[in-house]
Enzyme design. Structure first.
Site, PDB file in Angstrom:
ATOM      1  CE  LYS A 136      -4.115   2.000   0.987  1.00 23.32           C
ATOM      2  NZ  LYS A 136      -3.850   2.869  -0.191  1.00 23.32           N
ATOM      3  CE  LYS A 152       4.238   6.606   6.288  1.00 25.14           C
ATOM      4  NZ  LYS A 152       3.917   7.568   5.201  1.00 25.14           N
ATOM      5  CE  LYS A 204       4.788   7.692  -1.380  1.00 23.34           C
ATOM      6  NZ  LYS A 204       4.211   7.942  -0.070  1.00 23.34           N
ATOM      7  CB  THR A 260      -1.921  12.977   6.113  1.00 26.74           C
ATOM      8  OG1 THR A 260      -2.322  11.942   5.205  1.00 26.74           O
ATOM      9  CG2 THR A 260      -0.449  12.808   6.439  1.00 26.74           C
ATOM     10  CG  ASN A 301      -3.800  16.284   1.667  1.00 27.24           C
ATOM     11  OD1 ASN A 301      -3.447  15.895   2.774  1.00 27.24           O
ATOM     12  ND2 ASN A 301      -4.985  16.005   1.177  1.00 27.24           N
ATOM     13  CB  SER A 303      -5.536   4.708   2.844  1.00 28.35           C
ATOM     14  OG  SER A 303      -5.412   5.878   2.070  1.00 28.35           O
TER      15      SER A 303
END
Ligand SMILES: NC(=O)C1=CN([C@@H]2O[C@H](COP(=O)(O)OP(=O)(O)OC[C@H]3O[C@@H](n4cnc5c(N)ncnc54)[C@H](OP(=O)(O)O)[C@@H]3O)[C@@H](O)[C@H]2O)C=CC1
Ligand SMILES: O=C(O)CCC(=O)C(=O)O
Length: 435
Positions: free
Chosen positions: A90, A114, A126, A210, A241, A369
């Site tokens: 992810k 993470k 990523k 986030t 963001n 997410s």
């Protein structure tokens, strides 16, 4: 049409990082050194580092896009899948001119750490495309987004690898990618991608998640340090963001956000910037620069202001051994991935700065997410207050777990977070019979 240029699975390709005390040369080298140090702290078998030091799979693709001029331009894209030892991979997709394969690999490894700190059932991934989105028209951007997902379609999916937004990508781009993938597969597949528009199955609360998570970790840190957030000051580098939502939620807690910046420059106001006005100004003019009622300052100057809280929320390697002496904040909260080199972070900790590491601080995004993916798989949607309550619970639990290791073992919060992550990953490897 997109073509696959390289598909590689070669965990032994890069030599182990050198332990010498010198500045990490690349984000990849930095994350390798952090993983290795935590493996050593925990006394894990060498097989753990050997397996985790490189991504399991890396895909490099050519993406031809028809430009508005009629010409076809080919862009380079990447997808790095670090490990699926605890579940599918992810992580976001970045559109930026400075994207490199090594950067994308490092970002996928940070994603693994993470997710492990938060206890999410994912490994890290990523993606990135080398491009300057500012120079692309809307239809060129859409062509690039669709081309990217076509190029990686055989390697992603709800049970394999689930993309999301990152630098210069957003809900609209996720919507285009979802549409393209669903057309390709002939099946509507909302769980392919997260951070998409709510009307397509996006989760309530994902856009601000986030920043919300960042502020939860700042609140917890302030509590441990006895810092009253009402009237405390903050400076934020990066006003996209993550930076803008962090500013908004800090202000809600009574923090005075005295400086913000983006690529074009920064603005400062000693009595506190009106965050909503700054968001509106940025939406209208593409930058915080020129915000009425503020003084201009340089982009980098934001890092050096005498504030209680500094939030780097832009890119990697912003605080290094070259400028760490100029940073004077009491708390540095890493909203970006890898904004501080390991050596600079160590120097800050030695000086008594409380550094909240990226793999904890910015985990709110991937956590919501995860909620989005769960909602998509169940086809049952939660109200925003439920999302926020669950995020609060998971972030506080993760903070407490890391803080406990930090306090008990006398190590930095970063080292503690890596130890928490590596323990979980090593347990999963052992449970699979790999150790
Ligand atoms: N989006 C998410 O959910 C998550 C993002 N992150 C990380 O947070 C960071 C920011 O991501 P996000 O907010 O999504 O990205 P955005 O593209 O929305 O915003 C990035 C911001 O950083 C600014 N910026 C870039 N370079 C510099 C610089 N050298 N100095 C000052 N400002 C700069 C950009 O300015 P300009 O607009 O002028 O280009 C922009 O304001 C990245 O490290 C990302 O990986 C981490 C977890 C989740
Ligand atoms: O939401 C996600 O899945 C990933 C977000 C991300 O890219 C990150 O945490 O760096």
């Amino acid at each position: 049409m997109s073509t696959v240029r390289e598909f590689r699975s070669d965990p032994g390709a890069v030599a182990p990082a050198k332990a010498a005390v010198r500045e990490a040369q690349s984000p990849l080298e930095a994350v390798q050194r952090l993983i290795r140090a935590a493996c050593e702290d925990l006394g894990l078998p060498p097989a753990v580092y050997e397996y985790l030091k490189e991504p399991a799979r890396v895909l490099v693709v050519n993406i031809p896009v028809r430009m508005d001029s009629g010409e076809v331009r080919t862009f380079t894209g990447y997808r790095s899948q670090h490990t699926d030892v605890v579940g599918p991979t992810k992580g976001g997709v970045r559109f930026h001119p400075a994207v490199t394969l090594d950067e994308v690999k490092a970002l996928s490894m940070w994603m693994t750490m993470k997710c492990a700190v938060l206890g999410l059932p994912y490994g890290g991934a990523k993606g990135g495309v080398v491009c300057e989105p500012r120079t692309l028209s809307r239809s060129e951007l859409e062509g690039l987004a669709r081309g990217y997902i076509r190029a990686v379609a055989g390697f992603v999916g709800p049970e394999r690898d689930i993309p999301a937004p990152d630098v210069n990508t957003n809900a609209e781009i996720m919507g285009w990618m979802l549409d393209e993938y669903s057309s390709l597969r002939g099946v509507v597949t909302p769980a392919l991608i997260t951070g998409k528009p709510e009307v397509l199955g996006g989760s309530a609360g994902r856009t601000g998640a986030t920043g919300r998570g960042v502020v939860i970790t700042i609140r917890e840190a302030a509590d441990r340090l006895g810092l009253d957030l009402r009237g405390a000051t903050a400076a934020i580098q990066g006003f996209g963001n993550v930076g803008s939502h962090t500013a908004r939620y800090l202000q809600e807690l009574g923090v005075r956000v005295v400086a913000i910046s983006d690529v074009r420059g920064g603005v400062h106001r000693r009595d506190g910037i009106d965050v909503e006005a700054a968001i509106e100004h940025t939406r209208r003019y593409g930058s915080v620069v020129g915000l009425p009622g503020t003084d201009p300052i340089g982009s980098d100057e934001v890092l050096y202001l005498p504030v209680d809280i500094l939030v780097p929320a832009a890119l990697e390697n912003q605080i290094t051994m070259a400028n760490v002496d100029q940073v004077s904040a009491r708390i540095v909260c890493e909203a970006a991935n890898g904004p501080t080199t390991p050596e600079a972070s160590e120097a800050l900790v030695q000086r008594g700065t409380f550094v909240i590491p990226d793999i904890l601080a910015n985990a709110g995004g991937v956590t919501v997410s995860y909620f989005e993916w769960v909602q998509n798989l169940q086809n049952f949607y939660w109200p925003e207050d439920e999302v926020e309550a669950r995020l609060e619970d998971m972030m506080v639990r993760a903070f407490n777990t890391v803080y406990k290791v930090h306090a008990q073992r006398g190590v930095s919060m970063r080292r503690a977070a890596y130890m928490v992550a590596l323990k979980r990953l090593a347990d999963a490897m052992a449970a699979r019979g790999w150790l």
